[in-house]
Design a protein around this motif. Structure first.
Motif, PDB file in Angstrom:
ATOM      1  N   LYS A   1       1.538  33.264  22.743  1.00  0.00           N
ATOM      2  CA  LYS A   1       2.511  32.700  23.671  1.00  0.00           C
ATOM      3  C   LYS A   1       2.028  31.332  24.135  1.00  0.00           C
ATOM      4  CE  LYS A   1       4.668  36.813  25.629  1.00  0.00           C
ATOM      5  NZ  LYS A   1       4.973  37.567  26.871  1.00  0.00           N
ATOM      6  N   GLN A   2       2.848  30.319  23.932  1.00  0.00           N
ATOM      7  CA  GLN A   2       2.448  28.978  24.343  1.00  0.00           C
ATOM      8  C   GLN A   2       2.582  28.773  25.843  1.00  0.00           C
ATOM      9  OE1 GLN A   2       4.565  26.133  21.960  1.00  0.00           O
ATOM     10  NE2 GLN A   2       3.140  26.340  20.264  1.00  0.00           N
ATOM     11  N   GLN A   3       3.489  29.504  26.461  1.00  0.00           N
ATOM     12  CA  GLN A   3       3.718  29.320  27.887  1.00  0.00           C
ATOM     13  C   GLN A   3       2.547  29.879  28.680  1.00  0.00           C
ATOM     14  OE1 GLN A   3       7.355  31.059  29.244  1.00  0.00           O
ATOM     15  NE2 GLN A   3       7.224  30.136  31.268  1.00  0.00           N
ATOM     16  N   ASN A   4       2.091  29.094  29.633  1.00  0.00           N
ATOM     17  CA  ASN A   4       0.984  29.536  30.478  1.00  0.00           C
ATOM     18  C   ASN A   4       1.438  30.630  31.437  1.00  0.00           C
ATOM     19  OD1 ASN A   4      -0.971  27.743  29.434  1.00  0.00           O
ATOM     20  ND2 ASN A   4      -0.216  26.095  30.732  1.00  0.00           N
ATOM     21  N   ALA A   5       0.597  31.652  31.576  1.00  0.00           N
ATOM     22  CA  ALA A   5       0.922  32.752  32.477  1.00  0.00           C
ATOM     23  C   ALA A   5       0.762  32.334  33.937  1.00  0.00           C
ATOM     24  CB  ALA A   5       0.015  33.943  32.164  1.00  0.00           C
ATOM     25  N   THR A   6       1.588  32.906  34.784  1.00  0.00           N
ATOM     26  CA  THR A   6       1.471  32.674  36.223  1.00  0.00           C
ATOM     27  C   THR A   6       1.680  34.005  36.946  1.00  0.00           C
ATOM     28  OG1 THR A   6       3.815  32.188  36.500  1.00  0.00           O
ATOM     29  CG2 THR A   6       2.371  30.327  36.037  1.00  0.00           C
TER      30      THR A   6
ATOM     31  N   ASN B   1      -4.998  35.410  16.913  1.00  0.00           N
ATOM     32  CA  ASN B   1      -4.260  36.175  17.912  1.00  0.00           C
ATOM     33  C   ASN B   1      -5.222  37.024  18.720  1.00  0.00           C
ATOM     34  OD1 ASN B   1      -2.031  36.907  19.295  1.00  0.00           O
ATOM     35  ND2 ASN B   1      -1.282  38.378  17.787  1.00  0.00           N
ATOM     36  N   TYR B   2      -5.068  36.964  20.021  1.00  0.00           N
ATOM     37  CA  TYR B   2      -5.999  37.668  20.900  1.00  0.00           C
ATOM     38  C   TYR B   2      -5.410  37.641  22.309  1.00  0.00           C
ATOM     39  CZ  TYR B   2      -7.216  32.698  21.048  1.00  0.00           C
ATOM     40  OH  TYR B   2      -7.143  31.329  21.092  1.00  0.00           O
ATOM     41  N   TYR B   3      -6.088  38.301  23.229  1.00  0.00           N
ATOM     42  CA  TYR B   3      -5.682  38.295  24.627  1.00  0.00           C
ATOM     43  C   TYR B   3      -6.818  37.721  25.475  1.00  0.00           C
ATOM     44  CZ  TYR B   3      -1.839  41.464  23.453  1.00  0.00           C
ATOM     45  OH  TYR B   3      -0.721  42.019  22.915  1.00  0.00           O
TER      46      TYR B   3
ATOM     47  N   ARG C   1       0.109  32.846  43.232  1.00  0.00           N
ATOM     48  CA  ARG C   1      -0.716  31.657  43.436  1.00  0.00           C
ATOM     49  C   ARG C   1      -1.675  31.388  42.290  1.00  0.00           C
ATOM     50  NH1 ARG C   1      -4.332  32.186  46.810  1.00  0.00           N
ATOM     51  NH2 ARG C   1      -4.311  34.463  47.104  1.00  0.00           N
ATOM     52  N   PHE C   2      -1.701  32.266  41.323  1.00  0.00           N
ATOM     53  CA  PHE C   2      -2.636  32.156  40.204  1.00  0.00           C
ATOM     54  C   PHE C   2      -1.900  31.703  38.946  1.00  0.00           C
ATOM     55  CE2 PHE C   2      -6.204  34.190  42.311  1.00  0.00           C
ATOM     56  CZ  PHE C   2      -5.597  34.960  43.279  1.00  0.00           C
ATOM     57  N   SER C   3      -2.453  30.740  38.280  1.00  0.00           N
ATOM     58  CA  SER C   3      -1.886  30.294  37.020  1.00  0.00           C
ATOM     59  C   SER C   3      -3.028  29.910  36.078  1.00  0.00           C
ATOM     60  CB  SER C   3      -0.941  29.112  37.229  1.00  0.00           C
ATOM     61  OG  SER C   3      -1.639  28.011  37.784  1.00  0.00           O
ATOM     62  N   VAL C   4      -2.718  29.872  34.798  1.00  0.00           N
ATOM     63  CA  VAL C   4      -3.730  29.493  33.824  1.00  0.00           C
ATOM     64  C   VAL C   4      -3.287  28.249  33.079  1.00  0.00           C
ATOM     65  CG1 VAL C   4      -4.555  31.864  33.548  1.00  0.00           C
ATOM     66  CG2 VAL C   4      -2.793  30.969  31.989  1.00  0.00           C
ATOM     67  N   ASN C   5      -4.283  27.555  32.568  1.00  0.00           N
ATOM     68  CA  ASN C   5      -4.045  26.451  31.648  1.00  0.00           C
ATOM     69  C   ASN C   5      -4.687  26.874  30.326  1.00  0.00           C
ATOM     70  OD1 ASN C   5      -3.607  24.096  30.282  1.00  0.00           O
ATOM     71  ND2 ASN C   5      -4.969  22.843  31.537  1.00  0.00           N
ATOM     72  N   PHE C   6      -3.862  27.329  29.418  1.00  0.00           N
ATOM     73  CA  PHE C   6      -4.327  27.852  28.144  1.00  0.00           C
ATOM     74  C   PHE C   6      -4.196  26.766  27.091  1.00  0.00           C
ATOM     75  CE2 PHE C   6      -5.359  30.348  24.702  1.00  0.00           C
ATOM     76  CZ  PHE C   6      -4.302  30.653  23.851  1.00  0.00           C
ATOM     77  N   GLN C   7      -5.324  26.324  26.575  1.00  0.00           N
ATOM     78  CA  GLN C   7      -5.359  25.299  25.534  1.00  0.00           C
ATOM     79  C   GLN C   7      -5.955  25.945  24.285  1.00  0.00           C
ATOM     80  OE1 GLN C   7      -4.237  22.121  25.959  1.00  0.00           O
ATOM     81  NE2 GLN C   7      -3.637  22.589  28.061  1.00  0.00           N
ATOM     82  N   LYS C   8      -5.077  26.423  23.408  1.00  0.00           N
ATOM     83  CA  LYS C   8      -5.550  27.228  22.280  1.00  0.00           C
ATOM     84  C   LYS C   8      -6.425  26.432  21.321  1.00  0.00           C
ATOM     85  CE  LYS C   8      -3.923  30.663  18.960  1.00  0.00           C
ATOM     86  NZ  LYS C   8      -2.736  31.364  18.401  1.00  0.00           N
ATOM     87  N   ALA C   9      -6.034  25.218  21.035  1.00  0.00           N
ATOM     88  CA  ALA C   9      -6.816  24.418  20.091  1.00  0.00           C
ATOM     89  C   ALA C   9      -8.210  24.127  20.634  1.00  0.00           C
ATOM     90  CB  ALA C   9      -6.086  23.115  19.769  1.00  0.00           C
TER      91      ALA C   9
END
Lengths: 115, 118
Positions: free
Chosen positions: A55-60, A31-33, A63-71
């Motif tokens: 949180k599994q949902q990617n933040a938006t 767990n982290y930010y 016009r900015f969004s992230v693709n967070f791939q935890k694994a």
């Protein structure tokens, strides 16, 4: 210690196009930010977007969004409809929750938006 | 207006001459931190403080001192500056806490101090 890697020192994009900045990190914590900060020529550090690891949902944010791939420990930033004002240095950052006062930053990606 | 104020914005000094960079925040944040920014290295944490009279080393504390006598102030002290401390310095503050969806994990940054040590 945690590490944050930004492998693209500099990138360019045409105005109105989309660009993706990459960031990988190394941690054994669950767990982290994660954050993306923008630093325009004024040098001010501006928070662009943040993601909580549980949180599994990617933040938006607009016009900015992230693709967070935890694994894969990957946290890329996508900027859509790039604007001239997006020209800046972008830093990826990691906050260690268990040692929650420690922050780790990547080396930065300089983004140039061309008219 | 909520802000983190650093002074001075620019400083040129000579080796060995003690200096202090001040940092003040008006948001009642418990946590404050100092970073230095160098080309190709990003931001590296120098010292941080969880609250009054509580400070701890970051990743690059050598050559620096800090104090936290009041909640709002967190000065950075260079007792004997050297040229390798030439850098851009940032102070930041935030609330403590890990609550989901709240603002407690957002750091607010000062405008930066450009230091040159000759």
């Amino acid at each position: 210690a945690q590490t944050v890697t930004q492998s693209q020192p500099e990138m360019s994009v045409q105005e109105a196009e989309t660009v993706t900045l990459s960031c990988t990190y190394d941690t054994s914590e669950s767990n982290y930010y994660l954050f993306w900060y923008k630093q325009p020529p004024s040098r001010q550090m501006i928070l662009v977007i943040r993601q909580e690891a549980y949180k599994q949902q990617n933040a938006t944010e607009n016009r900015f969004s992230v693709n967070f791939q935890k694994a894969a420990k990957s946290f890329s930033l996508k900027i859509s409809d790039s604007q001239l004002g997006d020209t800046a240095m972008y830093f990826c950052a990691f906050r260690d929750i268990y040692n929650f006062n420690k922050y780790y930053f990547g080396s930065g990606t300089k983004l140039n938006v061309k008219p | 207006e909520a802000q983190v104020t650093q002074n001075p914005r620019y400083l040129i000094t000579v080796t060995g001459k003690k200096l202090t960079v001040t940092c003040s925040q008006n948001m009642n944040h418990e946590y404050m931190s100092w970073y230095r920014q160098d080309p190709g290295l990003g931001l590296r944490q120098i010292y941080y403080s969880m609250n009054v009279e509580v400070t701890d080393k970051g990743d690059v504390p050598e050559g620096y001192k800090v104090s936290r006598k009041e909640k709002r102030n967190f000065p950075l002290i260079l007792e004997s500056p050297s040229p390798n401390q030439t850098s851009l310095y940032f102070c930041a503050s935030s609330f403590l806490g890990q609550g989901a969806g709240n603002v407690k994990n957002i750091q607010y940054f000062g405008a930066g101090t450009r230091l040159s040590v000759l």
